[in-house]
Design an enzyme around this catalytic site. Structure first.
Site, mmCIF file in Angstrom:
data_model
loop_
_atom_site.group_PDB
_atom_site.id
_atom_site.type_symbol
_atom_site.label_atom_id
_atom_site.label_comp_id
_atom_site.label_asym_id
_atom_site.label_seq_id
_atom_site.Cartn_x
_atom_site.Cartn_y
_atom_site.Cartn_z
ATOM 1 N N THR A 117 95.220 0.962 2.135
ATOM 2 C CA THR A 117 94.280 1.669 2.915
ATOM 3 C C THR A 117 93.181 0.923 3.577
ATOM 4 O O THR A 117 92.340 1.071 4.237
ATOM 5 C CB THR A 117 93.709 2.996 2.400
ATOM 6 O OG1 THR A 117 93.092 2.796 1.216
ATOM 7 C CG2 THR A 117 94.595 4.109 2.119
ATOM 8 N N LYS A 118 92.771 -0.199 2.733
ATOM 9 C CA LYS A 118 91.585 -0.965 3.046
ATOM 10 C C LYS A 118 91.727 -1.863 4.069
ATOM 11 O O LYS A 118 92.775 -1.679 4.900
ATOM 12 C CB LYS A 118 91.128 -1.846 1.691
ATOM 13 C CG LYS A 118 90.809 -0.624 0.467
ATOM 14 C CD LYS A 118 89.685 -0.157 0.490
ATOM 15 C CE LYS A 118 89.571 1.144 -0.346
ATOM 16 N NZ LYS A 118 89.252 0.700 -1.810
ATOM 17 N N ASN A 119 90.939 -2.912 4.248
ATOM 18 C CA ASN A 119 90.783 -3.599 5.791
ATOM 19 C C ASN A 119 91.880 -4.502 5.801
ATOM 20 O O ASN A 119 92.423 -5.138 6.891
ATOM 21 C CB ASN A 119 89.434 -4.086 5.932
ATOM 22 C CG ASN A 119 88.240 -3.221 6.149
ATOM 23 O OD1 ASN A 119 88.519 -1.940 6.488
ATOM 24 N ND2 ASN A 119 87.276 -3.210 5.484
#
Ligand SMILES: *Cc1c(COP(=O)(O)O)cnc(C)c1O
Length: 374
Positions: free
Chosen positions: A179-181
């Site tokens: 879910t992170k960048n």
């Protein structure tokens, strides 16, 4: 259900990973080195050590900074539990300082009031993707002989006052959870301005093995020799993960642009809506928006959360104040300790935000929320 966050994986990403599977090195190979070099380049040119998660990165960072029993780590309660628990697991006492009521970033004035000669690290979090106030935190740390740590799990790719995340604190930790960048599956990294701390982080994540003959205490063993001076763990990222990360980095600017566009679309739609408050951006920061944390006023956050989920929109809440977790509460941390963080938690709702979210997805989120609170 529209998720609140998800990875964006391209055919080029898939090819990069399968190329590793066909090659000689599944781990400790050239993809890991290339990925660490690329992270270093992105993050101010400092030593970057990749690892298996953002939590592992925090553990490595605190270990490399020498955190242990008798030390205090001052940090924010408005974060994922690992920012605090990774210091506690090394025996340090965690001291929670309140956040700014608008940005939910660690408040330097609150930190200033809590530091002592036992403070080893001031650990801030770049909540939602905007860099914390390191320019104010660093002099406080310097005054008491502490180091600054940036938990930049949300903010890799962002800048503050023209300097990239990774160049803002003494040590910076990243997460590459899906879910992170950007993602490596599971993964993370530590970026260290001081090369000696970087080397300690590297050795800690590599079982403590020392491989430099100049440092050997057992000098005459032979060419095969490596030795351990301090205990370590195995937190090595594989070449599979590193190749995925390297391929993802090529699209980081594109990811950032799309996250910025979606954030602007939400901001414009909610600006005049009673019962909602849009995120506050602090001056000088170019955020990498990881979360869109809208605030739902009037005590309606839980109701709105449940009705958004019922409408198929995967909202989230980030975060419960860390010291409310039973493991901290049992040690005597009391509710009311950080009123701004608690108020923020009471109102916060994270809306879907990820690069592959379409404009019509965003409009559906907007229409559903505005109708609900209207
Ligand atoms: C995700 C996250 C972590 C932990 O990262 P993992 O890769 O999930 O272990 C730490 N801190 C913050 C602020 C995070 O959002």
């Amino acid at each position: 259900m529209l998720p609140y966050g998800r990875q964006s994986v391209s055919e080029a990403d898939i090819e990069a990973v399968t190329a590793v599977l066909r090659g000689d090195w599944l781990t400790t190979g050239p993809a890991v080195t290339a990925f660490e070099d690329a992270i270093s380049k992105l993050a101010g040119g400092h030593r970057a050590v990749s690892c298996t998660s953002g939590t592992a990165a925090l553990h490595m960072a605190y270990a490399a900074l020498g955190v242990g029993p008798g030390d205090e780590v001052v940090t924010t309660p408005m974060t994922f539990v690992a920012t605090a628990s990774s210091a506690a697991i090394l025996g340090a006492k965690v001291v929670f300082a309140d956040v700014d009521a608008d940005t939910a970033l660690l408040d330097p004035a609150a930190v200033d009031a809590l530091v002592t000669e036992r403070t080893k690290v001031i650990a801030a979090v770049d909540y939602a993707g905007q860099a914390a106030e390191y320019a104010a935190l660093q002099p406080i740390a310097d005054r008491v002989g502490a180091k600054t740590l940036a938990d930049a799990a949300h903010s890799v790719g962002g800048t503050a006052d023209g300097r990239p995340v990774g160049d803002l604190a003494d040590v910076t930790t990243l997460s590459f959870f899906p879910t992170k960048n950007l993602t490596t599956g599971e993964g993370g990294a530590v970026v260290c301005k001081d090369p000696a701390i970087g080397q300690r982080a590297h050795e800690f994540h590599f079982i403590g093995l020392v491989r430099d003959p100049d440092r050997f205490e057992l000098a005459d063993e032979g060419p095969w020799h490596q030795e351990v001076h301090e205990y370590g763990v195995n937190y090595r990222l594989t070449d599979l993960g590193a190749a995925l990360g390297l391929s993802q980095l090529r699209r980081l600017a594109e990811f950032k642009q799309r996250r910025t566009e979606i954030t602007a679309r939400y901001n414009a739609a909610f600006a005049g809506v009673d019962g909602l408050r849009t995120p506050v951006q602090r001056p000088g920061v170019d955020p990498m928006w990881h979360l869109y944390p809208v605030r739902v006023l009037g005590g309606r956050r839980r109701e709105v959360f449940e009705r958004m989920r019922a409408a198929g929109i995967g909202v989230q809440v980030n975060y419960i104040p860390v010291y409310w977790h039973p493991v901290f509460a049992r040690q005597g941390y009391r509710r009311g300790l950080c009123p701004n963080a608690e108020q923020f938690y009471a109102e916060e709702l994270s809306l879907p935000l990820y690069p592959d979210l379409t404009d019509s997805d965003v409009d559906r989120v907007i229409d559903t929320l505005v109708t609900l609170v209207g």
